[in-house]
Motif scaffolding. Sequence first.
Motif, short mmCIF file in Angstrom:
data_model
loop_
_atom_site.label_atom_id
_atom_site.label_comp_id
_atom_site.label_asym_id
_atom_site.label_seq_id
_atom_site.Cartn_x
_atom_site.Cartn_y
_atom_site.Cartn_z
N MET A 34 1.00 -1.27 -0.12
CA MET A 34 -0.05 0.10 0.38
C MET A 34 1.24 1.62 0.47
SD MET A 34 -3.13 -1.34 2.95
CE MET A 34 -4.25 -2.69 2.56
N LYS A 35 0.84 2.46 -0.56
CA LYS A 35 0.54 3.61 -0.61
C LYS A 35 0.94 4.46 0.07
CE LYS A 35 0.45 4.92 -5.66
NZ LYS A 35 -0.19 6.11 -6.69
N SER A 36 2.90 4.98 0.70
CA SER A 36 2.68 5.47 1.67
C SER A 36 1.55 7.11 2.01
CB SER A 36 3.77 6.16 1.27
OG SER A 36 4.46 7.19 2.70
N ARG A 37 1.09 7.56 3.15
CA ARG A 37 0.45 7.97 3.16
C ARG A 37 0.95 9.51 3.77
NH1 ARG A 37 -5.47 5.14 4.60
NH2 ARG A 37 -5.93 3.67 3.24
N LEU A 38 2.30 9.24 4.59
CA LEU A 38 2.88 10.29 5.51
C LEU A 38 4.66 10.90 4.97
CD1 LEU A 38 2.56 8.65 9.05
CD2 LEU A 38 0.89 10.20 7.46
N ILE A 39 4.87 9.61 3.71
CA ILE A 39 6.38 10.41 3.00
C ILE A 39 6.00 11.23 2.21
CG2 ILE A 39 8.41 9.65 1.62
CD1 ILE A 39 8.63 9.25 4.64
N HIS A 40 6.16 12.29 2.09
CA HIS A 40 5.58 13.38 0.70
C HIS A 40 5.92 12.96 -0.55
CE1 HIS A 40 5.59 16.95 -1.44
NE2 HIS A 40 5.08 17.82 -0.96
N PRO A 41 4.81 12.32 -1.74
CA PRO A 41 4.37 12.11 -2.65
C PRO A 41 5.93 12.35 -3.70
CG PRO A 41 3.05 12.66 -2.45
CD PRO A 41 3.49 13.32 -1.16
N ASP A 42 5.74 13.57 -3.54
CA ASP A 42 7.74 14.42 -4.24
C ASP A 42 8.75 13.87 -3.62
OD1 ASP A 42 6.43 15.41 -6.13
OD2 ASP A 42 5.53 17.68 -4.67
N ASP A 43 9.09 13.22 -2.78
CA ASP A 43 10.41 12.73 -1.92
C ASP A 43 10.74 12.07 -3.39
OD1 ASP A 43 11.61 10.19 -0.88
OD2 ASP A 43 12.03 11.24 0.66
N ASN B 268 4.57 21.48 -5.39
CA ASN B 268 4.27 20.41 -4.02
C ASN B 268 5.02 20.48 -2.92
OD1 ASN B 268 1.33 20.94 -4.65
ND2 ASN B 268 1.54 19.05 -6.31
N MET B 269 6.65 19.98 -2.71
CA MET B 269 7.27 20.11 -2.28
C MET B 269 7.91 21.45 -1.60
SD MET B 269 9.16 18.05 -0.01
CE MET B 269 9.62 16.95 -0.64
N LYS B 270 7.42 22.60 -2.41
CA LYS B 270 8.02 23.87 -2.18
C LYS B 270 6.79 24.16 -0.91
CE LYS B 270 10.17 25.45 -6.39
NZ LYS B 270 10.01 26.48 -7.34
N LYS B 271 5.45 24.11 -1.02
CA LYS B 271 4.96 24.82 -0.54
C LYS B 271 5.14 23.69 0.89
CE LYS B 271 1.42 25.47 -4.21
NZ LYS B 271 -0.20 24.98 -4.49
N SER B 272 4.96 22.61 1.02
CA SER B 272 5.14 21.99 2.50
C SER B 272 6.72 22.45 3.12
CB SER B 272 5.47 19.95 1.89
OG SER B 272 3.96 19.41 1.79
N ILE B 273 7.20 22.59 2.74
CA ILE B 273 8.66 23.16 3.12
C ILE B 273 8.46 24.50 3.93
CG2 ILE B 273 11.17 24.25 2.94
CD1 ILE B 273 11.81 21.78 0.92
N LEU B 274 7.98 25.37 2.64
CA LEU B 274 7.80 26.91 3.75
C LEU B 274 6.42 26.73 4.28
CD1 LEU B 274 6.98 28.55 0.51
CD2 LEU B 274 8.91 28.58 1.91
#
Length: 397
Positions: A83-92, A153-159
Motif C-alpha cells: 500500500m502506498k505511503s500516506r505520511l512520506i511526501h509524494p515528491d520524495d 508541492n514540495m516547496k509548499k510543504s517546506i514553507l
Amino acid sequence: MKIRFLVFDIYGMGGTVRTVLNVTNYLAQSGYDVEIISVFRYRKVPFFEIDPRIKIIVLHDVASRRKDDTSLKTKTANKLAKMKSRLIHPDDEGYHFFSLLTDIKLYNFLKTISSGILVTTRPSFNIFASKYANKEVRIIGQEHLNFSIYPENMKKSILKHYGKLDYLATLTDEDTMDYTQLLKGGKVKVKKITNSIPNLQGVISPLDSKTIIAAGRLVPQKGFDLLIEAFKIVNQQYPDWKLKIFGDGREKNNLQDLITKYKLYNHVILMGSTQHIDIELSKASIYALSSRFEGFGMVIVEAMQCGVPVVSFDCPKGPSEIIAQNEDGVLVEDGNVEKFAESLMELMGNADKRKYFAKNGIDNVKRYEIENIGKIWEETINENLYNTNNQPVNSLV
C-alpha cells in the motif's frame, strides 16, 4: 544526551550515507551517545565503515527478510508493504520505496523518542519529524538542495513545516540566505554546516595517468549522458585517454547504450560502485562533474583532497562555492557540452596546469576536513541544550 540520525538506508552507498557516517563516526569517537535510525536495510553488510560505538536501529529490514515465512504477522506486513505511503511526501525522490508499513514503523518509533536531538536527512523526513516528533525532542533538519530545485508541492510543504524545526543545516552560503529569508517568522534557526571529508586513505595522484574519472549515482541529475557527449568530442583528439564512471543506478543501461552508439566502448567504462573513491581518484588525472544540479558536490572536495583537478558545470548550487575558477579547477557554463569538452582537453594537454590546480586544491579543501566540520556539529549540539530563553531544555540535561 542521545543524538539520533534518521536516514533512508545507512547500509547503502551514496553521498548522504558517506557524509552522515563521517559526522556520526566523529561524534562517537568524541564521546557522544550516537544512534542511527535506518528506515531500510537492503544490504547485510554496510557499504561504508560504521563505528562500533554507534547503535543502529533498522525499521524495515529487507536484507534479512525470509521469503518462506507464512505467519499471519508476515502476511499482514506484506499486505501493508504493497500500500502506498500516506505520511512520506509524494515528491520524495525515493517515495516508491516507502509504504503504509514503513509509515507505521516510522511513526511508532518516532513516538518512542522523548528526549535528545534528532537529525533528519531528507526533506520528507524533515517534514515528517516537524509534524509528528514529540515536543521535547530537538530537531535538526538537513537540507541538501536549493529550494528552487523542488517541485511546487514540495516547496509548499517546506514553507509550511520547516519553520517548526529547531535548526536547519544547509550546505552553501546561498542556500543559507535563501532558507533564512523563506522561513523567517518560524522558530527555526538556519545554519550552514557543509559536508565533510574523511581522512585520506589513498595517496596524492601523480597526475600521470591518461584517465578522467567521474562518480555518483547513475541518475539523470548527475548528467553522465552529458559527460559521454562531451567525451565523444574529446576522444577525437585524445583517443589514448579513458573515462571511468563509478556508481550504480537506474540509468546504467541507457548510458551503456549511449557508449555503444558513439563507439566509445574501448574508452568509456562504467565501473560500478566503489567503497574507496579516494583510492580510485589517486589513479586519475582529471575529475569531471557533469551534474544538472547539486546540493553541494562532495566528490569535488574529495577529488581536490587527492590532488586531482576538477572540471565542473557551474550548476546550481554547490560547485561555484568550492572551486576557485582557474585556480584549482574550471567552472563551465551550465549545460554547455562543447565548452566542457574544450575545458577537459585544455587540462589533458597541459600537465603543468594540472599540477598547479592540484596544489591549490589540496590547500583549498582543508576547510572541509572532519576535524573542522565536526567542531561545528559539536557547537550546534551544545546550542541545542538550551532553548531560545537560554533555559536548559529539561529532557536534555
